[in-house]
Enzyme design. Structure first.
Site, mmCIF file in Angstrom:
data_model
loop_
_atom_site.group_PDB
_atom_site.id
_atom_site.type_symbol
_atom_site.label_atom_id
_atom_site.label_comp_id
_atom_site.label_asym_id
_atom_site.label_seq_id
_atom_site.Cartn_x
_atom_site.Cartn_y
_atom_site.Cartn_z
ATOM 1 N N ASP A 130 47.412 -14.342 34.628
ATOM 2 C CA ASP A 130 47.398 -15.770 34.318
ATOM 3 C C ASP A 130 48.307 -16.510 35.294
ATOM 4 O O ASP A 130 49.539 -16.448 35.186
ATOM 5 C CB ASP A 130 47.866 -15.991 32.880
ATOM 6 C CG ASP A 130 47.838 -17.454 32.458
ATOM 7 O OD1 ASP A 130 47.512 -18.312 33.309
ATOM 8 O OD2 ASP A 130 48.151 -17.745 31.289
ATOM 9 N N HIS B 125 49.028 -20.995 33.434
ATOM 10 C CA HIS B 125 50.033 -21.433 32.472
ATOM 11 C C HIS B 125 51.417 -21.011 32.946
ATOM 12 O O HIS B 125 51.567 -20.424 34.018
ATOM 13 C CB HIS B 125 49.711 -20.863 31.094
ATOM 14 C CG HIS B 125 48.364 -21.265 30.594
ATOM 15 N ND1 HIS B 125 47.262 -20.422 30.644
ATOM 16 C CD2 HIS B 125 47.912 -22.423 30.072
ATOM 17 C CE1 HIS B 125 46.198 -21.045 30.162
ATOM 18 N NE2 HIS B 125 46.565 -22.273 29.813
ATOM 19 N N SER C 254 45.658 -26.802 27.203
ATOM 20 C CA SER C 254 46.709 -25.807 26.988
ATOM 21 C C SER C 254 47.952 -26.076 27.825
ATOM 22 O O SER C 254 49.021 -25.525 27.533
ATOM 23 C CB SER C 254 46.170 -24.405 27.284
ATOM 24 O OG SER C 254 45.594 -24.348 28.570
#
Length: 367
Positions: A344, A347, A123
């Protein structure tokens, strides 16, 4: 106006005709040649280290608005999902010893006309792939684009230029196979590599999934040669898997046709003590760290990457993004990641830090 247009066209022709000859000339010192033909050039751009520097406020940023880019996943679309501060959008990376060229999306599309560029990884590759698609789209907002998102292979094609940006999802680069005992992570196998052949540019990435355990771990056994076990030291496994990838590059890449990059290790910010803060994690962080070093130092997986790259015979350029990204504790989605639950700190928001990764990629390709 007509004369100016003719002069511009004539200059473009001169560049297109004579630049390849200059790059091939004996003793040519272009950064692009150095990047892909010398060991030092795999990591540094000629005499300048693009990856040593500092973050500064730059009101010309961002490169695009999230609302105007059709490619951003909800997990990266921080502004849309309620991030209240905008300061993280305004920082530019400034190398200590040189000037980083401003990204020219139209120029890059022209140089890539008719080519295929593939990101291969997890990702974090998705993060950078979507960033580049947004940056190019902002440069040519009226061009025709076909966009396809799939689990294994996605693409964005800029039809007026014949340029296709592909994303091949591969968390480990090496294979996971289903066998009678269960799912097996094979450290010496890259059957999926057939899908990576024939590209003009390849950009690889892997690391984060090597740390996953329990329910987040997508394999049941790990195989090293003929030895199958339930687990092994993850840094050792990473080294063995990356060495298999390096062997694939040496056996399958023709440097006269394909340029190869490794994205480098993208850091996380789940522990405030890593940057000597009382914060629990990246949530609420709104400013980068000052200076050019990270208090917690360089993670050991970076050394693994550099060790493996040093042993590859074919030229591979390392986008050495770790330290500059460590400084950006403010650039994660944290609680503003759309469908992502919790905080998160792995990312990155878009627009945001991956745009700088692509500016560094652009510098390596064009300087």
């Amino acid at each position: 106006m007509a004369n100016t247009g003719y002069q511009h066209w004539f200059l473009e022709v001169l560049v297109l005709v004579f630049m390849p000859l200059l790059l091939q000339a004996p003793g040519a010192s272009s950064e692009l040649q150095n990047n892909f033909t010398t060991p030092e050039g795999r990591r540094l751009a000629s005499s300048c280290n693009f990856f040593q520097g500092k973050w500064v406020v730059d009101d010309s940023n961002p490169f695009y608005e999230s609302s105007a880019c059709p490619f951003i996943d909800p997990d990266f679309n921080c502004i849309k999902y309620g991030r209240p501060d905008k300061e993280f959008l305004k920082f530019s990376w400034v190398p200590d010893a040189c000037t980083l060229p401003r990204f020219d999306g139209m120029g890059l599309l022209e140089s890539w006309r008719g080519k295929k560029i593939m990101f291969v990884g997890d990702s974090l590759s998705l993060n950078q792939w979507e960033s580049l698609a947004c940056m190019l789209h902002a440069s040519v907002p009226n061009t025709k684009i076909s966009f396809l998102r799939r689990d294994s292979l996605s693409s964005a094609t800029f039809q007026d230029y014949g340029v296709t940006l592909l994303l091949y999802h591969s968390t480990y680069l090496v294979d996971i196979t289903r066998e009678s005992i269960g799912r097996v992570l094979k450290l010496d196998s890259i059957q999926q590599g057939n899908a990576w052949k024939g590209m003009d540019v390849l950009l690889f990435n892997t690391w984060h999934w090597w740390t996953h355990k329990g329910k987040k771990q997508p394999w049941d056994y790990i195989q090293d040669g003929s030895t199958i076990s339930k687990d092994m030291d993850r840094l050792t496994a990473f080294y063995k898997g990356l060495t298999t990838w390096a062997r694939w590059v040496d056996l399958n890449v023709d440097p006269t046709k394909t340029q190869v990059f490794f994205q480098g290790i993208s850091p996380t910010h789940y522990r405030g003590k890593d940057w000597k803060s009382g914060s629990k994690n990246c949530y609420g962080e709104q400013q980068p760290l000052t200076g050019s070093s990270y208090p917690a130092g360089t993670p050991p997986q970076v050394d693994v990457v550099k060790k493996v790259l040093a042993g590859i015979a074919k030229p591979v350029y390392l986008l050495d993004i770790t330290t500059l990204s460590q400084l950006r504790k403010d650039a994660h989605p944290s609680a503003y990641g759309g469908t992502h639950s919790g905080v998160d700190c792995s990312h990155w928001c878009l627009p945001g830090l991956p745009d700088t990764w692509n500016q560094l990629l652009y510098a390596a390709l064009t300087a």
